[in-house]
Design a protein around this motif. Structure first.
Motif, PDB file in Angstrom:
ATOM      1  N   SER A 292      12.411  22.796  -6.587  1.00  0.00           N
ATOM      2  CA  SER A 292      12.397  22.551  -5.140  1.00  0.00           C
ATOM      3  C   SER A 292      11.293  21.572  -4.746  1.00  0.00           C
ATOM      4  O   SER A 292      11.495  20.681  -3.920  1.00  0.00           O
ATOM      5  CB  SER A 292      12.223  23.875  -4.386  1.00  0.00           C
ATOM      6  N   ASP A 293      10.117  21.722  -5.357  1.00  0.00           N
ATOM      7  CA  ASP A 293       8.978  20.871  -4.991  1.00  0.00           C
ATOM      8  C   ASP A 293       9.241  19.408  -5.328  1.00  0.00           C
ATOM      9  O   ASP A 293       9.035  18.509  -4.493  1.00  0.00           O
ATOM     10  CB  ASP A 293       7.713  21.334  -5.711  1.00  0.00           C
ATOM     11  N   LEU A 294       9.673  19.135  -6.554  1.00  0.00           N
ATOM     12  CA  LEU A 294       9.873  17.749  -6.981  1.00  0.00           C
ATOM     13  C   LEU A 294      11.081  17.117  -6.301  1.00  0.00           C
ATOM     14  O   LEU A 294      11.079  15.910  -6.026  1.00  0.00           O
ATOM     15  CB  LEU A 294      10.013  17.684  -8.506  1.00  0.00           C
ATOM     16  N   SER A 295      12.099  17.913  -6.018  1.00  0.00           N
ATOM     17  CA  SER A 295      13.259  17.375  -5.308  1.00  0.00           C
ATOM     18  C   SER A 295      12.878  16.964  -3.890  1.00  0.00           C
ATOM     19  O   SER A 295      13.271  15.892  -3.410  1.00  0.00           O
ATOM     20  CB  SER A 295      14.384  18.420  -5.265  1.00  0.00           C
ATOM     21  N   LEU A 296      12.100  17.808  -3.211  1.00  0.00           N
ATOM     22  CA  LEU A 296      11.647  17.476  -1.862  1.00  0.00           C
ATOM     23  C   LEU A 296      10.745  16.239  -1.887  1.00  0.00           C
ATOM     24  O   LEU A 296      10.858  15.346  -1.032  1.00  0.00           O
ATOM     25  CB  LEU A 296      10.896  18.660  -1.259  1.00  0.00           C
TER      26      LEU A 296
ATOM     27  N   ALA B  55       0.828  -1.197   0.000  1.00  0.00           N
ATOM     28  CA  ALA B  55       0.000   0.000   0.000  1.00  0.00           C
ATOM     29  C   ALA B  55       0.869   1.256   0.000  1.00  0.00           C
ATOM     30  O   ALA B  55       0.562   2.247  -0.677  1.00  0.00           O
ATOM     31  CB  ALA B  55      -0.923  -0.006   1.215  1.00  0.00           C
ATOM     32  N   MET B  56       1.967   1.211   0.758  1.00  0.00           N
ATOM     33  CA  MET B  56       2.895   2.341   0.772  1.00  0.00           C
ATOM     34  C   MET B  56       3.498   2.577  -0.608  1.00  0.00           C
ATOM     35  O   MET B  56       3.623   3.728  -1.061  1.00  0.00           O
ATOM     36  CB  MET B  56       4.000   2.093   1.797  1.00  0.00           C
ATOM     37  N   LEU B  57       3.845   1.504  -1.314  1.00  0.00           N
ATOM     38  CA  LEU B  57       4.426   1.674  -2.645  1.00  0.00           C
ATOM     39  C   LEU B  57       3.402   2.222  -3.638  1.00  0.00           C
ATOM     40  O   LEU B  57       3.741   3.019  -4.516  1.00  0.00           O
ATOM     41  CB  LEU B  57       5.009   0.357  -3.146  1.00  0.00           C
ATOM     42  N   PHE B  58       2.141   1.787  -3.536  1.00  0.00           N
ATOM     43  CA  PHE B  58       1.103   2.377  -4.377  1.00  0.00           C
ATOM     44  C   PHE B  58       0.942   3.857  -4.039  1.00  0.00           C
ATOM     45  O   PHE B  58       0.721   4.689  -4.926  1.00  0.00           O
ATOM     46  CB  PHE B  58      -0.224   1.638  -4.185  1.00  0.00           C
ATOM     47  N   LEU B  59       1.052   4.197  -2.759  1.00  0.00           N
ATOM     48  CA  LEU B  59       0.986   5.595  -2.348  1.00  0.00           C
ATOM     49  C   LEU B  59       2.152   6.386  -2.943  1.00  0.00           C
ATOM     50  O   LEU B  59       1.974   7.502  -3.443  1.00  0.00           O
ATOM     51  CB  LEU B  59       1.008   5.687  -0.825  1.00  0.00           C
ATOM     52  N   VAL B  60       3.347   5.808  -2.905  1.00  0.00           N
ATOM     53  CA  VAL B  60       4.530   6.441  -3.488  1.00  0.00           C
ATOM     54  C   VAL B  60       4.313   6.700  -4.978  1.00  0.00           C
ATOM     55  O   VAL B  60       4.611   7.788  -5.501  1.00  0.00           O
ATOM     56  CB  VAL B  60       5.769   5.552  -3.262  1.00  0.00           C
ATOM     57  N   ASP B  61       3.802   5.693  -5.673  1.00  0.00           N
ATOM     58  CA  ASP B  61       3.525   5.827  -7.104  1.00  0.00           C
ATOM     59  C   ASP B  61       2.561   6.980  -7.350  1.00  0.00           C
ATOM     60  O   ASP B  61       2.780   7.837  -8.217  1.00  0.00           O
ATOM     61  CB  ASP B  61       2.941   4.511  -7.616  1.00  0.00           C
ATOM     62  N   GLY B  62       1.472   7.032  -6.584  1.00  0.00           N
ATOM     63  CA  GLY B  62       0.480   8.080  -6.768  1.00  0.00           C
ATOM     64  C   GLY B  62       0.988   9.471  -6.429  1.00  0.00           C
ATOM     65  O   GLY B  62       0.701  10.434  -7.136  1.00  0.00           O
ATOM     66  N   VAL B  63       1.761   9.585  -5.342  1.00  0.00           N
ATOM     67  CA  VAL B  63       2.309  10.887  -4.966  1.00  0.00           C
ATOM     68  C   VAL B  63       3.219  11.424  -6.067  1.00  0.00           C
ATOM     69  O   VAL B  63       3.156  12.605  -6.429  1.00  0.00           O
ATOM     70  CB  VAL B  63       3.076  10.794  -3.631  1.00  0.00           C
ATOM     71  N   GLY B  64       4.062  10.554  -6.598  1.00  0.00           N
ATOM     72  CA  GLY B  64       4.958  10.979  -7.675  1.00  0.00           C
ATOM     73  C   GLY B  64       4.193  11.473  -8.888  1.00  0.00           C
ATOM     74  O   GLY B  64       4.520  12.521  -9.471  1.00  0.00           O
ATOM     75  N   PHE B  65       3.137  10.734  -9.262  1.00  0.00           N
ATOM     76  CA  PHE B  65       2.363  11.157 -10.425  1.00  0.00           C
ATOM     77  C   PHE B  65       1.550  12.410 -10.128  1.00  0.00           C
ATOM     78  O   PHE B  65       1.427  13.294 -10.979  1.00  0.00           O
ATOM     79  CB  PHE B  65       1.443  10.036 -10.894  1.00  0.00           C
ATOM     80  N   GLY B  66       0.966  12.488  -8.923  1.00  0.00           N
ATOM     81  CA  GLY B  66       0.204  13.678  -8.566  1.00  0.00           C
ATOM     82  C   GLY B  66       1.068  14.929  -8.573  1.00  0.00           C
ATOM     83  O   GLY B  66       0.632  16.000  -9.035  1.00  0.00           O
ATOM     84  N   ALA B  67       2.297  14.799  -8.060  1.00  0.00           N
ATOM     85  CA  ALA B  67       3.214  15.936  -8.063  1.00  0.00           C
ATOM     86  C   ALA B  67       3.565  16.348  -9.488  1.00  0.00           C
ATOM     87  O   ALA B  67       3.622  17.543  -9.814  1.00  0.00           O
ATOM     88  CB  ALA B  67       4.477  15.587  -7.278  1.00  0.00           C
ATOM     89  N   TRP B  68       3.809  15.358 -10.358  1.00  0.00           N
ATOM     90  CA  TRP B  68       4.106  15.654 -11.761  1.00  0.00           C
ATOM     91  C   TRP B  68       2.910  16.328 -12.434  1.00  0.00           C
ATOM     92  O   TRP B  68       3.053  17.359 -13.091  1.00  0.00           O
ATOM     93  CB  TRP B  68       4.473  14.369 -12.501  1.00  0.00           C
ATOM     94  N   ALA B  69       1.707  15.755 -12.248  1.00  0.00           N
ATOM     95  CA  ALA B  69       0.516  16.295 -12.903  1.00  0.00           C
ATOM     96  C   ALA B  69       0.264  17.736 -12.470  1.00  0.00           C
ATOM     97  O   ALA B  69      -0.089  18.597 -13.295  1.00  0.00           O
ATOM     98  CB  ALA B  69      -0.698  15.423 -12.581  1.00  0.00           C
ATOM     99  N   ALA B  70       0.425  18.023 -11.190  1.00  0.00           N
ATOM    100  CA  ALA B  70       0.181  19.373 -10.693  1.00  0.00           C
ATOM    101  C   ALA B  70       1.213  20.362 -11.210  1.00  0.00           C
ATOM    102  O   ALA B  70       0.940  21.570 -11.284  1.00  0.00           O
ATOM    103  CB  ALA B  70       0.174  19.374  -9.165  1.00  0.00           C
ATOM    104  N   HIS B  71       2.402  19.884 -11.561  1.00  0.00           N
ATOM    105  CA  HIS B  71       3.457  20.782 -12.036  1.00  0.00           C
ATOM    106  C   HIS B  71       3.523  20.897 -13.553  1.00  0.00           C
ATOM    107  O   HIS B  71       4.350  21.658 -14.075  1.00  0.00           O
ATOM    108  CB  HIS B  71       4.828  20.328 -11.496  1.00  0.00           C
ATOM    109  N   VAL B  72       2.664  20.157 -14.280  1.00  0.00           N
ATOM    110  CA  VAL B  72       2.659  20.296 -15.737  1.00  0.00           C
ATOM    111  C   VAL B  72       2.387  21.738 -16.153  1.00  0.00           C
ATOM    112  O   VAL B  72       3.124  22.298 -16.982  1.00  0.00           O
ATOM    113  CB  VAL B  72       1.642  19.315 -16.371  1.00  0.00           C
ATOM    114  N   PRO B  73       1.356  22.420 -15.619  1.00  0.00           N
ATOM    115  CA  PRO B  73       1.172  23.822 -16.010  1.00  0.00           C
ATOM    116  C   PRO B  73       2.304  24.725 -15.548  1.00  0.00           C
ATOM    117  O   PRO B  73       2.554  25.776 -16.154  1.00  0.00           O
ATOM    118  CB  PRO B  73      -0.160  24.208 -15.341  1.00  0.00           C
TER     119      PRO B  73
END
Length: 401
Positions: free
Chosen positions: A170-174, A21-39
């Motif tokens: 800074s956001d994606l590195s953190l 479950a933690m790894l699925f969470l990791v996967d989702g957080v990474g994608f959510g961070a990417w999606a939010a930073h596309v604009p």
């Protein structure tokens, strides 16, 4: 198989559930961070929609290369070993995206990120089938819900960081720094597939998927096409067409992620009360209705409400289809889940550049009608052919009833 079930204690299986479950969470957080930073990348690098499409195509190519390869690696080495390696590489690629300083670097880094994500997705879902079998109860929707919750956390954190002067670097590195710690905690607790008492490789026999499994994969393609398109374009649509700020655009994606997570966390309960065919039918209708609302009424509340309805519709497409494939006894769970994951995530990664290409010709708002059309396909598909498990009469009746 019986030997493996005896060796694993109930506590060990529970630990593996929460670790995965933690790894699925990791996967989702990474994608959510990417999606939010596309604009953010779009504005920072002064990209037009056409240029952004090249970035998304690069992501697709990377994933398409690694997904089928990962399926074979899983059969050879087991999902436990593959998902551990894929998790580390995926997090490193999230950090690498932060270093993109021009369009060329962003294209290259997005391709590497896509390759890592494709491998991580296939391996995590294969490991989920193993954990679910050992656990003895349906928990596939729970894992997918963790991915959605991760998307929520990633997008929500990105919105907060952008509101307080954060940058893509800074956001994606953190984010990458936090995710690597979470991954290192989870990896030792994962389990091997039944029959793999040792960690060594084994010989495998390749088998082509049959027509029933490919029809199932086709529904996954359209369902995940809608999910992938929203992931990369919802924030852009809210910012450029609805006219909200970058932080509110990220918050809109977060609202969509909340709705999808809620739908997935209730999915195991729903699966005990409705057939897979009915769930897919209603899911497609909700996708089409939600996108219709968001596009016909381009204001903040109708758009976000429509995205949330779409999120509820998307929520249980993956758990239903992945669960059916995991019970396949013709090819085995590993190859079957690899097949539907590969085809499904081709749709997931194809959706964004399709929207981007169409947006150049007709505008983003009209281009996103494609998402509603994908929902119609998901709704209509089970009416024209059975959603089969391809694993014998019992599973066919279970899903196609």
């Amino acid at each position: 198989m019986g030997q493996t079930r005896t060796i694993l204690s109930r506590e060990a299986v529970k630990r593996s559930k929460w670790a995965l479950a933690m790894l699925f969470l990791v996967d989702g957080v990474g994608f959510g961070a990417w999606a939010a930073h596309v604009p953010v990348f779009k504005q920072l690098l002064h990209l037009e929609n056409g240029s952004l499409t090249f970035v998304l195509v690069s992501l697709i190519v990377g994933a398409i290369i690694t997904m089928p390869v990962t399926g074979q690696l899983i059969e050879h080495f087991g999902s436990r070993r593959v998902v551990r390696v894929a998790a580390v590489i995926y997090v490193l690629m999230v950090g690498l995206l932060a270093q993109a300083s021009n369009l060329l670097f962003l294209i290259v880094f997005a391709g590497l990120y896509g390759a890592a994500k494709g491998a991580f997705d296939v391996a995590a879902n294969a490991q989920a089938i193993t954990v679910e079998k050992q656990y003895g109860l349906p928990i596939m929707s729970f894992f997918q819900g963790c991915w959605s919750a991760g998307g929520l956390f990633g997008a929500g954190a990105a919105s907060l960081m952008l509101q307080h002067g954060g940058s893509a670097r800074s956001d994606l590195s953190l984010t990458a720094g936090v995710l690597i710690l979470c991954s290192l905690w989870a990896m030792p607790l994962l389990i091997r597939e039944p029959g793999r008492e040792t960690a060594g490789p084994r010989r495998t026999k390749f088998m082509w998927p049959d027509g029933a499994l490919m029809r199932l994969a086709a529904l996954a393609f359209f369902g995940l096409m809608a999910e992938g398109a929203i992931g990369d374009w919802a924030s852009v649509y809210l910012h450029s067409d609805v006219g909200v700020t970058l932080s509110l655009a990220a918050a809109g994606y977060a609202a969509y992620a909340i709705a999808m997570a809620a739908g997935r966390f209730s999915g195991d309960w729903l699966a005990q009360r409705a057939s897979g065919k009915k769930i897919l039918h209603v899911s497609g209708i909700l996708i089409a209705a939600g996108m219709g609302c968001a596009l016909l009424f381009p204001a903040w509340w109708p758009a976000v409400g429509g995205l949330m309805l779409t999120g509820v519709g998307i929520a249980n497409i993956v758990p239903v289809i992945w669960g059916v494939a995991g019970r396949n006894t013709r090819m085995g769970a590993g190859p079957a889940i690899s097949t539907v994951t590969t085809v499904g995530y081709c749709g997931f990664l194809t959706g964004p550049p399709v929207i981007g290409s169409l947006s150049v010709a007709v505008g983003l708002r009209l281009a996103m009608v494609v998402i509603a059309l994908a929902g119609i396909v998901v709704a209509a598909g089970p009416l024209f052919f059975s959603v089969e498990a391809t694993s014998g009469k019992e599973n066919e009746e279970e899903v196609a009833a």
